[in-house]
Scaffold this active site. Structure first.
Site, PDB file in Angstrom:
ATOM      1  N   GLU A 292       0.862  -1.190   0.000  1.00 40.50           N
ATOM      2  CA  GLU A 292       0.000   0.000   0.000  1.00 40.50           C
ATOM      3  C   GLU A 292       0.895   1.236   0.000  1.00 40.50           C
ATOM      4  O   GLU A 292       1.465   1.607   1.005  1.00 40.50           O
ATOM      5  CB  GLU A 292      -0.930   0.015   1.213  1.00 40.50           C
ATOM      6  CG  GLU A 292      -1.959   1.135   1.132  1.00 40.50           C
ATOM      7  CD  GLU A 292      -2.910   1.183   2.307  1.00 40.50           C
ATOM      8  OE1 GLU A 292      -3.840   2.021   2.274  1.00 40.50           O
ATOM      9  OE2 GLU A 292      -2.732   0.410   3.272  1.00 40.50           O
TER      10      GLU A 292
ATOM     11  N   HIS B 240      -5.872   6.122  -2.231  1.00 46.63           N
ATOM     12  CA  HIS B 240      -5.308   7.430  -1.858  1.00 46.63           C
ATOM     13  C   HIS B 240      -5.157   8.290  -3.115  1.00 46.63           C
ATOM     14  O   HIS B 240      -4.052   8.681  -3.495  1.00 46.63           O
ATOM     15  CB  HIS B 240      -3.981   7.248  -1.129  1.00 46.63           C
ATOM     16  CG  HIS B 240      -4.118   6.565   0.195  1.00 46.63           C
ATOM     17  ND1 HIS B 240      -4.264   7.264   1.380  1.00 46.63           N
ATOM     18  CD2 HIS B 240      -4.157   5.254   0.524  1.00 46.63           C
ATOM     19  CE1 HIS B 240      -4.373   6.397   2.386  1.00 46.63           C
ATOM     20  NE2 HIS B 240      -4.322   5.171   1.887  1.00 46.63           N
TER      21      HIS B 240
ATOM     22  N   HIS C  40      -9.986   0.280   0.249  1.00 48.87           N
ATOM     23  CA  HIS C  40     -10.841   0.912   1.285  1.00 48.87           C
ATOM     24  C   HIS C  40     -11.732   2.013   0.687  1.00 48.87           C
ATOM     25  O   HIS C  40     -11.546   3.184   0.889  1.00 48.87           O
ATOM     26  CB  HIS C  40     -10.048   1.392   2.502  1.00 48.87           C
ATOM     27  CG  HIS C  40      -8.794   2.174   2.251  1.00 48.87           C
ATOM     28  ND1 HIS C  40      -8.708   3.240   1.385  1.00 48.87           N
ATOM     29  CD2 HIS C  40      -7.558   2.042   2.810  1.00 48.87           C
ATOM     30  CE1 HIS C  40      -7.495   3.728   1.406  1.00 48.87           C
ATOM     31  NE2 HIS C  40      -6.773   3.021   2.267  1.00 48.87           N
TER      32      HIS C  40
ATOM     33  N   ASP D 145      -8.562  -3.667   7.513  1.00 47.72           N
ATOM     34  CA  ASP D 145      -7.559  -2.595   7.481  1.00 47.72           C
ATOM     35  C   ASP D 145      -6.989  -2.386   8.893  1.00 47.72           C
ATOM     36  O   ASP D 145      -6.631  -1.282   9.279  1.00 47.72           O
ATOM     37  CB  ASP D 145      -8.152  -1.290   6.948  1.00 47.72           C
ATOM     38  CG  ASP D 145      -7.081  -0.271   6.545  1.00 47.72           C
ATOM     39  OD1 ASP D 145      -5.896  -0.647   6.462  1.00 47.72           O
ATOM     40  OD2 ASP D 145      -7.425   0.909   6.343  1.00 47.72           O
TER      41      ASP D 145
END
Length: 401
Positions: free
Chosen positions: A131, A196, A217, A279
């Site tokens: 990530e 992101h 997410h 997460d």
């Protein structure tokens, strides 16, 4: 061969609920799922006592738990996290990194490779999820900004050539060089995921065509509708809804997404395209108070309160402290999802997204014997990984109405 017989339960199968079910395990594989209490001489017998028998939960995005983080870069941390989450029904997990320096990431990869063959007492590792660090700065969330950067071909080619354990990489697809990065991931059969990001619909369409097929997410740290020079643009959220083939994952802890959004994701994407993830950071399974996001040496201080990790100034969430049993429970209680669909979102769906559907995710003959037994409140009784019992709750048995 060693046999295990699980009987007197309600099995959750692809074809529906089977009451009075018996599941027969031969070695590390499921041999039979039947309504008959078949005789299996010499088998280890597990009485489900009327509880549910389900496929093991698959957590495709998890950073830590039990006071440990994968980026602590120790074998002990990896194994402790595996054991901790097995208590809550997780039988397979994808250890996840945070944005960091290249050397830290290479150390995490090396630690994964050492820990994986030693992991016999908890949830199985099914590949490493990178990530970051290729993210949009203003969507950094709790990622440390000093590590965020644009895709660097020299860097990612070195990393990709160093190992075969990377199975997923999350990045912002609108960054310079991101589509070429996706090409490199596709060559290695690595899942490219959007995360992101400040991408708009036009960016996401190009990214999807390049191989970005999953949204990390969902809703967290990603663009929605925005205005630029008076004109409105659809963001990643709207794009994921519009692109039928794009799967999403949600942190269904009841905090990261409110009830209306849980319901909306389920209504539009459905159980087949929505995976539940924890997460979870190192404080999962621990109490409230101060904690560290990321490695103990170079991580960020956070505070755990109200059932979630937050940055100290409370400006953003900093990862969840959820466990997989909680995700299933919240989807049933808050989003009013049926038990079979809630279970599908943490078993069959992540298995399919990760290309593991032929091995995991359902109570089907020939699949891996990853099984969890729980009551009608999704309280875990027994966790079985590859045919081996790795957790049993000694709490008093609760009857199901």
């Amino acid at each position: 061969m060693n046999y295990t017989k699980i009987y007197n339960g309600t099995a959750i199968t692809p074809s529906g609920l089977i009451k009075g079910a018996t599941v027969v395990i031969c070695g590390d594989k499921i041999e039979e799922v039947t309504t008959s209490n078949v005789s299996v001489p010499g088998a280890l017998k597990i009485d489900a006592k009327g509880k549910f028998i389900a496929p093991g939960f698959i957590d495709m995005h998890v950073h830590g738990g039990g006071g440990h983080d994968f980026m602590d870069n120790t074998v002990d941390a990896f194994l402790a996290i595996s054991r901790e989450h097995a208590k809550y029904g997780t039988t397979a997990m994808m250890p996840t990194t945070l944005s960091c320096e290249k050397q830290d990431l290479l150390e995490t990869i090396e630690t994964y490779e050492k820990a994986s063959p030693l992991n016999q007492e908890g949830a199985q590792f099914v590949g490493l999820h990178i990530e970051g660090p290729y993210f949009a700065m203003n969507q950094k969330g709790a990622q440390d900004p000093k590590y965020i950067r644009n895709p660097d071909p020299d860097e990612y080619h070195e990393i990709l050539s160093s190992t075969k354990v990377i199975k997923r990489w999350s990045a912002a697809p609108e960054l310079p060089g991101a589509l070429q990065f996706a090409d490199a991931l596709k060559e290695k059969n690595i899942l490219a995921a959007i995360a992101h990001t400040d991408a708009i619909y036009e960016d996401v369409v190009k990214a999807y065509d390049a191989g970005f097929r999953h949204a990390t997410h969902f809703y967290s740290c990603m663009s929605g509708v925005s205005r630029r020079n008076a004109y409105r643009y659809a963001g990643v959220v709207e794009s994921a809804y519009l692109i039928d083939g794009m799967s999403v994952e949600i942190i269904a802890d009841g905090v990261h997404l409110p009830t209306p959004l849980l319901k909306l994701v389920y209504k539009i994407k459905g159980a087949a395209h929505t995976a539940l993830i924890t997460d979870a950071m190192r404080a999962a399974g621990m109490g409230e108070g101060k904690s560290i996001l990321g490695s103990l040496q170079r991580g960020m201080e956070v505070v755990v309160e109200d059932g979630v990790a937050k940055l100290p100034d409370r400006s953003a969430f900093a990862g969840s402290v959820a466990t997989t049993d909680q995700l299933v429970r919240k989807m049933i209680e808050l989003a009013e999802v049926s038990l079979p669909d809630a279970v599908k979102m943490i078993t069959e769906t992540p298995a399919q997204i990760l290309g593991l559907g032929h091995l995991k995710g359902s109570l089907t003959k020939g699949r891996d014997a990853d099984i969890v037994i729980f009551d009608n409140h999704i309280r875990i009784d027994t966790t079985i990984v590859n045919g081996k019992v790795v957790y049993q709750n000694q709490a008093p048995v609760l009857s199901i109405p």
